[in-house]
Design a protein around this motif. Structure first.
Motif, PDB file in Angstrom:
ATOM      1  N   ASP A   7      -3.235   5.025   1.536  1.00  0.00           N
ATOM      2  CA  ASP A   7      -3.643   4.068   2.567  1.00  0.00           C
ATOM      3  C   ASP A   7      -5.004   3.468   2.272  1.00  0.00           C
ATOM      4  O   ASP A   7      -5.566   2.764   3.086  1.00  0.00           O
ATOM      5  CB  ASP A   7      -3.749   4.775   3.936  1.00  0.00           C
ATOM      6  N   HIS A   8      -5.544   3.807   1.115  1.00  0.00           N
ATOM      7  CA  HIS A   8      -6.899   3.371   0.860  1.00  0.00           C
ATOM      8  C   HIS A   8      -7.011   1.861   0.942  1.00  0.00           C
ATOM      9  O   HIS A   8      -6.224   1.145   0.344  1.00  0.00           O
ATOM     10  CB  HIS A   8      -7.336   3.864  -0.512  1.00  0.00           C
ATOM     11  N   PRO A   9      -7.998   1.348   1.690  1.00  0.00           N
ATOM     12  CA  PRO A   9      -8.036  -0.089   1.928  1.00  0.00           C
ATOM     13  C   PRO A   9      -8.524  -0.903   0.729  1.00  0.00           C
ATOM     14  O   PRO A   9      -8.217  -2.079   0.632  1.00  0.00           O
ATOM     15  CB  PRO A   9      -9.018  -0.224   3.093  1.00  0.00           C
ATOM     16  N   HIS A  10      -9.288  -0.305  -0.174  1.00  0.00           N
ATOM     17  CA  HIS A  10      -9.822  -1.115  -1.275  1.00  0.00           C
ATOM     18  C   HIS A  10      -9.527  -0.462  -2.615  1.00  0.00           C
ATOM     19  O   HIS A  10      -9.068   0.684  -2.696  1.00  0.00           O
ATOM     20  CB  HIS A  10     -11.332  -1.328  -1.106  1.00  0.00           C
ATOM     21  N   ALA A  11      -9.800  -1.228  -3.667  1.00  0.00           N
ATOM     22  CA  ALA A  11      -9.531  -0.744  -5.018  1.00  0.00           C
ATOM     23  C   ALA A  11     -10.334   0.522  -5.288  1.00  0.00           C
ATOM     24  O   ALA A  11     -11.418   0.706  -4.749  1.00  0.00           O
ATOM     25  CB  ALA A  11      -9.894  -1.831  -6.028  1.00  0.00           C
ATOM     26  N   LEU A  12      -9.783   1.360  -6.125  1.00  0.00           N
ATOM     27  CA  LEU A  12     -10.438   2.618  -6.486  1.00  0.00           C
ATOM     28  C   LEU A  12     -11.737   2.314  -7.234  1.00  0.00           C
ATOM     29  O   LEU A  12     -11.731   1.611  -8.231  1.00  0.00           O
ATOM     30  CB  LEU A  12      -9.482   3.407  -7.379  1.00  0.00           C
TER      31      LEU A  12
ATOM     32  N   GLU B  95     -19.454  -4.005  -5.449  1.00  0.00           N
ATOM     33  CA  GLU B  95     -18.998  -4.754  -4.266  1.00  0.00           C
ATOM     34  C   GLU B  95     -17.598  -5.305  -4.469  1.00  0.00           C
ATOM     35  O   GLU B  95     -16.764  -5.304  -3.563  1.00  0.00           O
ATOM     36  CB  GLU B  95     -19.980  -5.897  -3.968  1.00  0.00           C
ATOM     37  N   ALA B  96     -17.362  -5.801  -5.693  1.00  0.00           N
ATOM     38  CA  ALA B  96     -16.040  -6.368  -5.977  1.00  0.00           C
ATOM     39  C   ALA B  96     -14.949  -5.308  -5.787  1.00  0.00           C
ATOM     40  O   ALA B  96     -13.896  -5.588  -5.210  1.00  0.00           O
ATOM     41  CB  ALA B  96     -16.012  -6.929  -7.395  1.00  0.00           C
ATOM     42  N   TYR B  97     -15.212  -4.108  -6.242  1.00  0.00           N
ATOM     43  CA  TYR B  97     -14.218  -3.038  -6.079  1.00  0.00           C
ATOM     44  C   TYR B  97     -14.032  -2.692  -4.610  1.00  0.00           C
ATOM     45  O   TYR B  97     -12.909  -2.486  -4.144  1.00  0.00           O
ATOM     46  CB  TYR B  97     -14.621  -1.787  -6.870  1.00  0.00           C
ATOM     47  N   LEU B  98     -15.139  -2.635  -3.881  1.00  0.00           N
ATOM     48  CA  LEU B  98     -15.066  -2.192  -2.485  1.00  0.00           C
ATOM     49  C   LEU B  98     -14.455  -3.249  -1.575  1.00  0.00           C
ATOM     50  O   LEU B  98     -14.051  -2.950  -0.461  1.00  0.00           O
ATOM     51  CB  LEU B  98     -16.464  -1.802  -1.985  1.00  0.00           C
ATOM     52  N   THR B  99     -14.403  -4.499  -2.034  1.00  0.00           N
ATOM     53  CA  THR B  99     -13.875  -5.568  -1.173  1.00  0.00           C
ATOM     54  C   THR B  99     -12.549  -6.128  -1.680  1.00  0.00           C
ATOM     55  O   THR B  99     -12.014  -7.065  -1.115  1.00  0.00           O
ATOM     56  CB  THR B  99     -14.894  -6.725  -1.057  1.00  0.00           C
TER      57      THR B  99
END
Lengths: 204, 111
Positions: A7-12, B95-99
């Motif tokens: 369910d992780h919302p963003h890329a690893l 930031e790119a990974y987290l968004t």
């Protein structure tokens, strides 16, 4: 690993050093100093095409062909280049021969210099402080940990690689291998036997 | 030590993708003539020596940490990749990974 849920919302998020490497790559690519496709090519080469099988071919040929062996021991760099193995960093390759009187092993006390074109990327233990320090200080003990016991009266010589000179050990041809083809002989040559921390396999 | 030396199972050439990447970047820069290999080996050796002072390096992840540290310092010294630029891009990638939604390719926003 902290991120395993689906369910992780963003890329690893890659580990911190991986992001530092990406930052360098981005800068160098934007400046036109590196080409990402060329990087993939280098990785593919070292992961799939260069490895101890190259060195094993050289050793098997030296066991089978006395003239090749003589030339190899005299000046290995052009001889192995003739088989398509040459250093990307312009180093010289020196082949040293094991004999009943002398066993040879290789270390790099400087960092981890290694004959890449013949053996690929060095194993972790070759790069460890433990091996780098102890190979010189107590080679027999290190050899024993690798399961290598030498005949009494066999001396051990340790060769310290540099950025300019990389060593390959030419192990002694095992007994009972008369009549084997070069391919069959190459299958007996292990990576460690070419570093000097092992011996070739004995035919079953 | 014994553990490390007794380990005879085949190991992957590169344990982590970033080990392979930093290795390839270094080889590519050397081939492009940005530095020569003896100079690289001397710098790398100095880093290993410094990092090995407080604990013995195992030749795995810590080896490539030292490698990365050496390359960053060399490129900073040459002015090829300045520390501020590296930090900025490091943050931009993070930031790119987290968004970026999970499963989608990650790209830098401003590129």
């Amino acid at each position: 690993m902290p991120h395993d849920d689906h369910d992780h919302p963003h890329a690893l998020l890659p580990p911190e050093p991986a992001l530092r490497v990406k930052a360098l790559e981005t800068i160098l690519t934007r400046k036109g100093l590196i080409d990402p496709a060329a990087l993939d090519e280098i990785i593919d080469t070292y992961q799939n095409r260069i490895g101890p099988q190259n060195g094993a071919r050289v050793v098997a040929k030296a066991w089978s062909d006395p003239e090749f062996r003589a030339a190899l021991l005299e000046d290995a760099t052009p001889v192995v280049a003739g088989l398509g193995y040459y250093g990307r960093q312009g180093e010289h390759i020196v082949v040293v021969e094991n004999t009943p009187a002398q066993h040879n092993m290789v270390v790099c006390t400087l960092c981890s210099c290694y004959p890449w074109p013949l053996l690929g990327i060095p194993p972790g233990w070759y790069k460890s402080d433990a091996y780098r320090a102890r190979a010189v200080r107590e080679p027999r003990k290190v050899l024993a940990e690798f399961g290598v016991t030498l005949a009494e009266g066999t001396s051990v010589r340790v060769w310290d690689s540099t950025a300019e000179i990389r060593y390959l050990i030419l192990p002694m041809r095992p007994e009972g291998t008369e009549g084997l083809t070069e391919d069959e002989l190459a299958a007996l040559v292990t990576r460690d036997s070419m570093i000097g921390t092992g011996l070739p396999k004995v035919p079953a | 030590m014994s553990d490390c030396i007794a380990h005879m199972a085949p190991e992957p050439v590169f344990a982590e993708p970033w080990h392979a990447q930093i290795f390839a970047v270094t080889v590519a820069l050397n081939e492009a003539g940005r530095f020569d290999w003896p100079d690289w080996a001397a710098r790398f050796s100095a880093t290993l020596k410094r990092n090995g002072l407080d604990h013995a390096l195992d030749g795995g992840d810590d080896y490539f940490h030292a490698w990365l540290e050496t390359l960053e310092a060399l490129l900073a010294e040459q002015g090829t990749a300045l520390p501020d630029d590296v930090r900025g891009l490091h943050q931009a990638w993070e930031e790119a990974y987290l968004t970026t939604p999970h499963g989608q390719p990650v790209h830098l926003r401003d590129s």
